[in-house]
Write a protein that holds these residues in place. Structure first.
Motif, PDB file in Angstrom:
ATOM      1  N   ILE A 167     -25.919   6.599 130.801  1.00 15.82           N
ATOM      2  CA  ILE A 167     -27.334   6.280 130.693  1.00 15.82           C
ATOM      3  C   ILE A 167     -27.664   6.056 129.228  1.00 15.82           C
ATOM      4  O   ILE A 167     -27.520   6.973 128.407  1.00 15.82           O
ATOM      5  CB  ILE A 167     -28.204   7.416 131.269  1.00 15.82           C
ATOM      6  N   HIS A 168     -28.092   4.859 128.888  1.00 17.57           N
ATOM      7  CA  HIS A 168     -28.410   4.536 127.496  1.00 17.57           C
ATOM      8  C   HIS A 168     -29.807   5.052 127.136  1.00 17.57           C
ATOM      9  O   HIS A 168     -30.742   4.281 126.883  1.00 17.57           O
ATOM     10  CB  HIS A 168     -28.315   3.022 127.276  1.00 17.57           C
ATOM     11  N   HIS A 169     -29.903   6.364 127.133  1.00 18.30           N
ATOM     12  CA  HIS A 169     -31.184   7.014 126.889  1.00 18.30           C
ATOM     13  C   HIS A 169     -30.915   8.468 126.574  1.00 18.30           C
ATOM     14  O   HIS A 169     -29.768   8.937 126.673  1.00 18.30           O
ATOM     15  CB  HIS A 169     -32.089   6.888 128.123  1.00 18.30           C
ATOM     16  N   PHE A 170     -31.989   9.230 126.219  1.00 17.44           N
ATOM     17  CA  PHE A 170     -31.798  10.653 125.961  1.00 17.44           C
ATOM     18  C   PHE A 170     -32.269  11.514 127.132  1.00 17.44           C
ATOM     19  O   PHE A 170     -32.182  12.733 127.075  1.00 17.44           O
ATOM     20  CB  PHE A 170     -32.477  11.079 124.649  1.00 17.44           C
ATOM     21  N   LEU A 182     -32.824   0.135 123.083  1.00 13.97           N
ATOM     22  CA  LEU A 182     -33.573   0.574 121.907  1.00 13.97           C
ATOM     23  C   LEU A 182     -35.075   0.581 122.184  1.00 13.97           C
ATOM     24  O   LEU A 182     -35.782   1.542 121.835  1.00 13.97           O
ATOM     25  CB  LEU A 182     -33.262  -0.342 120.725  1.00 13.97           C
ATOM     26  N   GLN A 183     -35.581  -0.482 122.843  1.00 11.30           N
ATOM     27  CA  GLN A 183     -37.010  -0.538 123.153  1.00 11.30           C
ATOM     28  C   GLN A 183     -37.410   0.579 124.102  1.00 11.30           C
ATOM     29  O   GLN A 183     -38.481   1.188 123.948  1.00 11.30           O
ATOM     30  CB  GLN A 183     -37.345  -1.897 123.760  1.00 11.30           C
ATOM     31  N   ASP A 184     -36.563   0.858 125.093  1.00  9.18           N
ATOM     32  CA  ASP A 184     -36.855   1.933 126.041  1.00  9.18           C
ATOM     33  C   ASP A 184     -36.925   3.285 125.331  1.00  9.18           C
ATOM     34  O   ASP A 184     -37.796   4.114 125.621  1.00  9.18           O
ATOM     35  CB  ASP A 184     -35.787   1.983 127.140  1.00  9.18           C
ATOM     36  N   LYS A 185     -35.998   3.500 124.399  1.00  8.46           N
ATOM     37  CA  LYS A 185     -35.991   4.769 123.668  1.00  8.46           C
ATOM     38  C   LYS A 185     -37.232   4.912 122.794  1.00  8.46           C
ATOM     39  O   LYS A 185     -37.848   5.973 122.759  1.00  8.46           O
ATOM     40  CB  LYS A 185     -34.729   4.868 122.806  1.00  8.46           C
ATOM     41  N   VAL A 186     -37.586   3.840 122.091  1.00  4.69           N
ATOM     42  CA  VAL A 186     -38.747   3.892 121.212  1.00  4.69           C
ATOM     43  C   VAL A 186     -40.019   4.177 122.012  1.00  4.69           C
ATOM     44  O   VAL A 186     -40.840   5.022 121.642  1.00  4.69           O
ATOM     45  CB  VAL A 186     -38.898   2.576 120.424  1.00  4.69           C
ATOM     46  N   GLY A 187     -40.192   3.453 123.128  1.00  2.00           N
ATOM     47  CA  GLY A 187     -41.363   3.679 123.969  1.00  2.00           C
ATOM     48  C   GLY A 187     -41.406   5.087 124.522  1.00  2.00           C
ATOM     49  O   GLY A 187     -42.467   5.732 124.545  1.00  2.00           O
ATOM     50  N   SER A 188     -40.248   5.601 124.949  1.00  2.00           N
ATOM     51  CA  SER A 188     -40.193   6.944 125.522  1.00  2.00           C
ATOM     52  C   SER A 188     -40.462   8.018 124.486  1.00  2.00           C
ATOM     53  O   SER A 188     -41.119   9.020 124.768  1.00  2.00           O
ATOM     54  CB  SER A 188     -38.821   7.182 126.164  1.00  2.00           C
ATOM     55  N   VAL A 189     -39.931   7.835 123.275  1.00  2.29           N
ATOM     56  CA  VAL A 189     -40.188   8.792 122.197  1.00  2.29           C
ATOM     57  C   VAL A 189     -41.686   8.873 121.929  1.00  2.29           C
ATOM     58  O   VAL A 189     -42.235   9.963 121.717  1.00  2.29           O
ATOM     59  CB  VAL A 189     -39.434   8.383 120.910  1.00  2.29           C
TER      60      VAL A 189
END
Length: 314
Positions: A174-177, A269-276
């Motif tokens: 999963i490319h996310h945290f 990267l966009q998904d991570k930034v939005g989620s953060v």
């Protein structure tokens, strides 16, 4: 069949936010500090509203529910990310991923509904102040909270159950945290066009419909404020609504960025930034916005601290 079931229940791999570089170590430390601020700020808001009798109103009851949602939101994602980073492991079990997905989706949906209902509370307070105690009593506030929690939980349970019944293939990375929907759905094998359409419709209901309610409420509020003769009344009205409006703008802006774009336009990267932004930064800012810009909360904090100091001296 057994082999397939075993494969479906295998662990996932969370890519995480940070690597072992010194720069990322600093960013990880900064994230933990922000997490602690979010936990302490929202916990303080909840305890303050419970402790001070003058804050036992529907408006502040709904604010305590918002703080509870924010507190649970950061606690759903950050501790697991921190544990994986410190231990060097990147795995999350199938059950853990499903649980995380259900919780963050429930809390996110509940916050969307609650923010829309809080705008109605502000509408009644400014446009119908003499009828406020009738239109917004404790029972109505409790019903709003139950509606937010229950409606979002049912929606999340349905989506989580369907998503986790799909077969997963490939590296299961999963490319996310954390197990956010856009990142998990990329691992599904087969055609899920119908399911994605269903999720998109659900996102419209949980995002655009509350935004419509918020916009309608604030349109009536603005109309009432313009008709006020006193400048002081106008300033008080704007002060009453400004905190809620700022929180709404931050929250819905980040959610629309993450969930209303087509799947083809999503990048890790966009998904991570939005989620953060909506899972860490917004829950941290919310209590600060309401505390620093709200005179009643500031006065309640001084009263509670004053009582504690007086008790210690006695």
């Amino acid at each position: 069949m057994w082999q397939r079931n075993q494969t479906s229940l295998a662990d996932f791999i969370l890519e995480g936010l940070f690597d072992d570089s010194l720069t990322h170590l600093f960013l990880f430390s900064l994230t933990i500090v922000v997490f602690l601020i979010a936990v302490s700020g929202n916990t303080l808001t909840i305890l303050l509203i419970c402790a001070d009798a003058q804050l036992h109103t529907p408006m502040y009851f709904l604010l305590s529910q918002l703080s509870l949602m924010d507190l649970m939101h950061v606690s759903t994602t950050i501790p697991k990310m921190a544990t994986n980073y410190l231990s060097g492991k990147k795995t999350i079990s199938f059950v853990g991923c499903a649980t995380q997905h259900f919780l963050y989706l429930s809390l996110g949906g509940a916050e969307c509904i609650l923010l829309a209902l809080m705008s109605y509370d502000r509408y009644v307070a400014i446009c119908h102040p003499l009828r406020y105690t009738v239109l917004m009593n404790r029972r109505v506030g409790l019903m709003m909270a139950v509606m937010s929690w229950l409606g979002a939980s049912i929606n999340s349970l349905i989506h989580t159950t369907i998503l986790m019944h799909f077969p997963f293939c490939g590296s299961r990375k999963i490319h996310h945290f954390y197990c956010e929907f856009p990142a998990v759905v990329k691992l599904v094998c087969g055609d899920i066009t119908v399911y994605e359409t269903t999720v998109y419709i659900s996102s419209i209901i949980l995002l655009l419909f509350p935004i419509f309610l918020v916009s309608t409420s604030y349109a009536f509020i603005l109309h009432s404020v313009i008709q006020m003769c006193s400048d002081e009344s106008k300033r008080n009205a704007f002060a009453t609504c400004s905190s809620h409006f700022i929180v709404v703008s931050f929250w819905f802006g980040a959610c629309i960025f993450s969930y209303m774009r087509p799947r083809s336009q999503h990048t890790p990267l966009q998904d991570k930034v939005g989620s953060v932004f909506y899972s860490i930064i917004t829950p941290t800012l919310n209590p600060l916005i309401y505390t620093l810009r709200n005179k009643d909360v500031a006065k309640a904090l001084r009263r509670v601290l004053g009582r504690d100091i007086l008790t210690q001296r006695q």
